[in-house]
Design an enzyme around this catalytic site. Structure first.
Site, mmCIF file in Angstrom:
data_model
loop_
_atom_site.group_PDB
_atom_site.id
_atom_site.type_symbol
_atom_site.label_atom_id
_atom_site.label_comp_id
_atom_site.label_asym_id
_atom_site.label_seq_id
_atom_site.Cartn_x
_atom_site.Cartn_y
_atom_site.Cartn_z
ATOM 1 N N ARG A 275 0.870 -1.185 0.000
ATOM 2 C CA ARG A 275 0.000 0.000 0.000
ATOM 3 C C ARG A 275 0.900 1.226 0.000
ATOM 4 O O ARG A 275 2.113 1.104 0.057
ATOM 5 C CB ARG A 275 -0.934 -0.007 1.214
ATOM 6 C CG ARG A 275 -0.221 -0.048 2.544
ATOM 7 C CD ARG A 275 -1.189 -0.002 3.731
ATOM 8 N NE ARG A 275 -0.463 -0.318 4.954
ATOM 9 C CZ ARG A 275 -1.000 -0.383 6.161
ATOM 10 N NH1 ARG A 275 -2.286 -0.161 6.326
ATOM 11 N NH2 ARG A 275 -0.275 -0.661 7.219
ATOM 12 N N ASN B 62 -4.681 7.493 4.937
ATOM 13 C CA ASN B 62 -4.269 6.750 6.127
ATOM 14 C C ASN B 62 -2.774 6.939 6.344
ATOM 15 O O ASN B 62 -1.973 6.570 5.488
ATOM 16 C CB ASN B 62 -4.571 5.254 5.941
ATOM 17 C CG ASN B 62 -4.357 4.452 7.207
ATOM 18 O OD1 ASN B 62 -5.195 4.477 8.100
ATOM 19 N ND2 ASN B 62 -3.239 3.757 7.288
ATOM 20 N N GLU B 63 -2.441 7.561 7.444
ATOM 21 C CA GLU B 63 -1.031 7.695 7.859
ATOM 22 C C GLU B 63 -0.126 8.176 6.724
ATOM 23 O O GLU B 63 0.702 7.407 6.208
ATOM 24 C CB GLU B 63 -0.518 6.375 8.439
ATOM 25 C CG GLU B 63 -1.189 5.988 9.728
ATOM 26 C CD GLU B 63 -0.541 4.789 10.414
ATOM 27 O OE1 GLU B 63 0.220 4.059 9.759
ATOM 28 O OE2 GLU B 63 -0.813 4.583 11.612
ATOM 29 N N GLU C 235 -6.598 4.747 15.938
ATOM 30 C CA GLU C 235 -6.200 3.330 15.969
ATOM 31 C C GLU C 235 -5.399 3.090 17.233
ATOM 32 O O GLU C 235 -4.596 3.940 17.635
ATOM 33 C CB GLU C 235 -5.292 2.983 14.776
ATOM 34 C CG GLU C 235 -5.956 3.043 13.432
ATOM 35 C CD GLU C 235 -4.992 2.643 12.308
ATOM 36 O OE1 GLU C 235 -3.915 2.101 12.593
ATOM 37 O OE2 GLU C 235 -5.335 2.903 11.150
ATOM 38 N N TRP D 172 4.161 -5.769 13.958
ATOM 39 C CA TRP D 172 5.259 -5.173 13.195
ATOM 40 C C TRP D 172 6.454 -4.767 14.050
ATOM 41 O O TRP D 172 7.427 -4.216 13.546
ATOM 42 C CB TRP D 172 4.746 -3.925 12.445
ATOM 43 C CG TRP D 172 3.850 -3.035 13.266
ATOM 44 C CD1 TRP D 172 2.487 -2.964 13.188
ATOM 45 C CD2 TRP D 172 4.232 -2.120 14.304
ATOM 46 N NE1 TRP D 172 1.989 -2.065 14.101
ATOM 47 C CE2 TRP D 172 3.043 -1.529 14.803
ATOM 48 C CE3 TRP D 172 5.445 -1.730 14.870
ATOM 49 C CZ2 TRP D 172 3.035 -0.584 15.838
ATOM 50 C CZ3 TRP D 172 5.436 -0.800 15.897
ATOM 51 C CH2 TRP D 172 4.246 -0.233 16.368
ATOM 52 N N GLU E 219 -0.990 -8.725 7.606
ATOM 53 C CA GLU E 219 -1.082 -8.469 9.054
ATOM 54 C C GLU E 219 -1.816 -9.578 9.807
ATOM 55 O O GLU E 219 -2.551 -9.317 10.761
ATOM 56 C CB GLU E 219 -1.757 -7.107 9.257
ATOM 57 C CG GLU E 219 -0.903 -5.987 8.694
ATOM 58 C CD GLU E 219 -1.597 -4.639 8.685
ATOM 59 O OE1 GLU E 219 -2.651 -4.522 8.019
ATOM 60 O OE2 GLU E 219 -1.108 -3.716 9.338
ATOM 61 N N TYR F 161 -0.937 -11.679 11.937
ATOM 62 C CA TYR F 161 -0.593 -11.903 13.341
ATOM 63 C C TYR F 161 -1.023 -10.770 14.279
ATOM 64 O O TYR F 161 -0.803 -10.828 15.479
ATOM 65 C CB TYR F 161 0.922 -12.079 13.478
ATOM 66 C CG TYR F 161 1.394 -13.498 13.304
ATOM 67 C CD1 TYR F 161 1.495 -14.339 14.407
ATOM 68 C CD2 TYR F 161 1.730 -13.987 12.057
ATOM 69 C CE1 TYR F 161 1.931 -15.650 14.257
ATOM 70 C CE2 TYR F 161 2.168 -15.285 11.900
ATOM 71 C CZ TYR F 161 2.271 -16.113 13.002
ATOM 72 O OH TYR F 161 2.701 -17.397 12.860
ATOM 73 N N HIS F 162 -1.574 -9.702 13.728
ATOM 74 C CA HIS F 162 -1.888 -8.533 14.570
ATOM 75 C C HIS F 162 -3.003 -8.844 15.573
ATOM 76 O O HIS F 162 -3.874 -9.674 15.313
ATOM 77 C CB HIS F 162 -2.327 -7.386 13.658
ATOM 78 C CG HIS F 162 -2.185 -6.031 14.284
ATOM 79 N ND1 HIS F 162 -3.084 -5.546 15.200
ATOM 80 C CD2 HIS F 162 -1.243 -5.079 14.120
ATOM 81 C CE1 HIS F 162 -2.694 -4.330 15.563
ATOM 82 N NE2 HIS F 162 -1.578 -4.021 14.928
HETATM 83 C C1 GAL Z 1 -1.278 1.320 11.260
HETATM 84 C C2 GAL Z 1 -2.107 1.321 9.994
HETATM 85 C C3 GAL Z 1 -3.151 0.226 10.014
HETATM 86 C C4 GAL Z 1 -2.531 -1.069 10.446
HETATM 87 C C5 GAL Z 1 -1.871 -0.884 11.778
HETATM 88 C C6 GAL Z 1 -1.253 -2.125 12.355
HETATM 89 O O1 GAL Z 1 -0.086 2.007 11.112
HETATM 90 O O2 GAL Z 1 -2.754 2.560 9.843
HETATM 91 O O3 GAL Z 1 -3.737 0.121 8.752
HETATM 92 O O4 GAL Z 1 -1.589 -1.454 9.492
HETATM 93 O O5 GAL Z 1 -0.851 0.064 11.652
HETATM 94 O O6 GAL Z 1 -0.659 -1.858 13.604
#
Ligand code: GAL
Length: 688
Positions: free
Chosen positions: A139, A177-178, A327, A335, A375, A377-378
């Site tokens: 992305r 987003n970010e 978030e 990560w 993602e 494992y998040h």
């Molecule tokens: C943020 C992002 C999200 C997701 C999240 C995971 O930085 O905006 O889409 O990737 O991290 O921690």
């Protein structure tokens, strides 16, 4: 349906039923816009069969989740091919959420362009710093300066606004987003050169301001000017970052304007930023938003309430109003180095910590992991099987408490008599030329923030360009780059009776990141009646002593002089490199009703704590009188009518806090004169 699936469904429905009994049935839920506090989660309906949506929303409702943020990565589902929009599924998701008393924040999907777009318009892909093109498959592969990309992202946002700009269940918008990655292609470079031309007007002027005669850098044509992100001419580096910031702002503005044109003013517009992240100037980019938001992740380890609190205060300072945590991690991320979970109870403490610093919403990323994707494992609130994970109940408790305390907190904000100044120009300038690798401008800020916060509980972190008249104390930890307007702002503040404390490296650079012709603190030397004779990067601590006791200067030491006999030397260096021996390390001077102080030492914890007490006392600040056990934090939110205290115990042991007066314990629903808080315990108290 086979037997095991049937059993799973029965168990699942029983779980939902029991949660609804525990946390309140749908019919009792307040409307999503009633309270001041919003619990939310990131939800990706496009990743799931539609038949599943209702189950998810019912589970969310049972956890008192009041909003979902959707669509921020759903471009390919909303515009499957160029100009063919499919927003019906979004409409259905919004309606279903409404049925469950869950409001919707719509994300514009420009952080994740679809494959057809990338392949049809390859010029929209960003060029990496090494000259290679980014590609589809991750992305944020777009070029934020590219006209075609802006047009396509704007069209998408417009379509969404046409459809949902008046939707009663859509409460607001998140743009993109970010923001993070810039692009370095030829077109961006031309834009940068045009930007420089607009700022400097003539090449002679630019050459003079950047002192390009140094190393034969003199430019005779605008097109010769390169992009540099590190190691280049300081004027060039700072200009690039300013260009990057302006370009994010204009990129964002296109989408904002499309949305505003087609939406009700009650729908807010924000974007999710990243705390201390510094690739662009957040003061610049925030200007067009209704409020700021940020994504608050701990990553490895446990919550550091001081550093994290400072990031909250920084975000609140972008627009000087409450903000959203758009978030945050449900337990753990995927990560970081070691993706440990927050301890049991810590997620709840963290949520109240957010609120204490002025957040009006806390939203968990994410509800459920996509079954495939980067993602997997998040942390989530439901597992791959769609049933609640252990943390779900803690989040449901937060939701219940937000509903309970929402009315009391509605309309309240943190207020402080103390401001810490923060500037991206200064941070960038120091990070490009740290001189001592340990000199981290955020660490410098925190070294003041921590002890001051212990004393006054609430601190504003603001730009040096804003009006400071409301503060009794203003601290500028490493205000390296100081524009003439900012210098005037600070001097007006002191003349108006304020107490300004300048920290190391302040007032050294001008607006172009060139050296001030005067020694530090440059334009403030006269007002200070003293100056920095020399700065020294330290390879070992230097002893200091004086009004703030005996301690050490770490990392950096500035040898000060005081010309004005009316001024006072507060601290002196002891024996060290010879140059510093016996020299002033901190000086202060009264100016009318105000005063100005310069601290040339990087104070260790003990002397900084004494210095903070001195700052608070000499500035006439009277924080709430309360004795807090170590590890217990107090946050105060108020308005003219109400004053709410939030107490959180981050220490491992239980703590007893005696209150200065009887207060209403909002969560417990009783009057109390003292509270006992276990580890991660929270009390929300009303003073009326
Ligand atoms: C943020 C992002 C999200 C997701 C999240 C995971 O930085 O905006 O889409 O990737 O991290 O921690």
């Amino acid at each position: 349906m086979n037997v095991s699936r049937f059993h799973r469904l029965v168990i699942f429905l029983l779980v939902i039923f029991s949660l609804r009994v525990t946390y309140g049935a749908a019919t009792q839920s307040p409307s999503p816009t009633d309270g001041s506090l919003y619990l939310g989660t990131a939800w990706y309906p496009e990743q799931w069969p539609e038949l599943r949506w209702e189950t998810d929303l019912a589970l969310m409702e049972a956890a008192h989740i009041r909003f979902v943020r959707i669509t921020e990565f759903a471009w390919s589902a909303m515009e499957p091919s160029e100009g063919h929009y499919d927003l019906d599924w979004v409409e259905r998701a919004i309606r279903l959420a409404e049925k469950h008393h869950i409001a919707v924040v719509l994300g514009t999907p420009s952080a994740a362009p679809p494959a057809w777009l990338t392949f049809k318009y390859p010029e929209t892909l960003r060029t990496k710093e090494d000259g290679r093109k980014d590609e589809h498959g991750n992305r944020q592969q777009f070029d934020w300066s590219n006209a075609k990309y802006r047009e396509l992202a704007g069209n998408m946002a417009e379509q969404m606004a046409i459809h949902f700009g008046h939707d009663p269940n859509v409460i607001g918008w998140q743009i993109d987003n970010e923001y993070a990655n810039e692009s370095y292609g030829a077109d961006t470079r031309s834009q940068f050169q045009a930007w420089l031309k607009a700022r400097y007007i003539t090449l002679d002027n630019l050459n003079a301001k950047w002192t390009t005669s140094y190393w034969s850098q003199t430019y005779s044509d605008w097109s010769q000017i390169p992009i540099e992100t590190f190691g280049g001419n300081p004027g060039l580096l700072l200009s690039w970052r300013r260009f990057v910031s302006d370009t994010w702002r204009s990129y964002q503005k296109i989408q904002i304007e499309k949305i505003r044109e087609h939406s009700d003013p009650r729908q807010f517009i924000t974007t999710n930023m990243m705390g201390f992240f510094d690739a662009y100037d957040h003061y610049t980019v925030s200007q067009d938003l209704d409020f700021a938001s940020w994504d608050d992740y701990v990553g490895t380890g446990q919550l550091d309430p001081v550093r994290n609190g400072a990031a909250h205060d920084l975000t609140r300072g972008f627009l000087r109003r409450n903000f959203w945590v758009m978030e945050t991690q449900p337990g753990f991320v995927n990560w970081s180095k070691d993706n440990n979970a927050l301890n049991k109870g810590e997620t709840r403490a963290m949520a109240w910590h957010d609120i204490g610093h002025g957040a009006d919403a806390v939203s968990y990323w994410q509800w459920r992991s996509a079954l495939n994707g980067q993602e997997e494992y998040h942390g989530t609130l439901v597992g791959a099987d769609g049933t609640p994970v252990p943390l779900y109940e803690e989040v449901a408790q937060i939701g219940k408490e937000f509903d309970k305390a929402g009315p009391a907190l509605k309309g309240t904000e943190p207020h402080s008599e103390v401001a810490i100044l923060h500037s991206y120009d200064s941070r960038w300038a120091i990070n490009w030329q740290r001189h001592n690798q340990k000199f981290d401008p955020i660490d410098a800020l925190i070294s003041y923030y921590g002890p001051l916060r212990d004393l006054v509980h609430t601190i504003d972190i603001v730009s040096p360009s804003v009006s400071l008249t409301q503060y009794k104390l203003v601290v500028a930890p490493a205000l390296n780059v100081l524009t003439d307007e900012q210098a005037k702002n600070l001097m007006d503040y002191v003349r108006g009776g304020g107490h300004l404390v300048l920290g190391q490296r302040s007032g050294m650079k001008n607006v172009d990141n060139g050296l001030e012709i005067e020694r530090q603190p440059g334009p403030l030397v006269e007002m200070l009646g003293g100056r920095v004779e020399q700065y020294y990067a330290l390879d070992r601590d230097v002893p200091i002593s004086g009004d703030w006791g005996i301690g050490n200067s770490k990392i950096w030491a500035e040898q000060l002089s005081l010309g004005d006999p009316q001024g006072k030397v507060l601290m002196r260096y002891g024996k060290s490199n010879g140059w510093l021996d016996g020299q002033p390390a901190a000086i202060t001077r009264s100016v009318g009703n105000g005063s100005i102080t310069y601290i040339g030492a990087w104070l260790d914890e003990g002397t900084m704590s004494a210095a903070a007490k001195w700052m608070v006392m000499t500035s006439g600040i009277h924080p709430p009188v309360i004795k807090l056990p170590k590890g217990v934090d107090l946050y105060v939110r108020s308005n003219g009518q109400k004053c709410i205290w939030i107490l959180i115990n981050f220490a491992a042991d239980s703590a007893e806090v005696t209150l200065p007066q009887q207060m209403t314990d909002i969560l417990a629903g009783s009057k109390v004169g003292a509270v006992t808080l276990k580890q991660y315990g929270v009390a929300v108290l009303s003073k009326e």
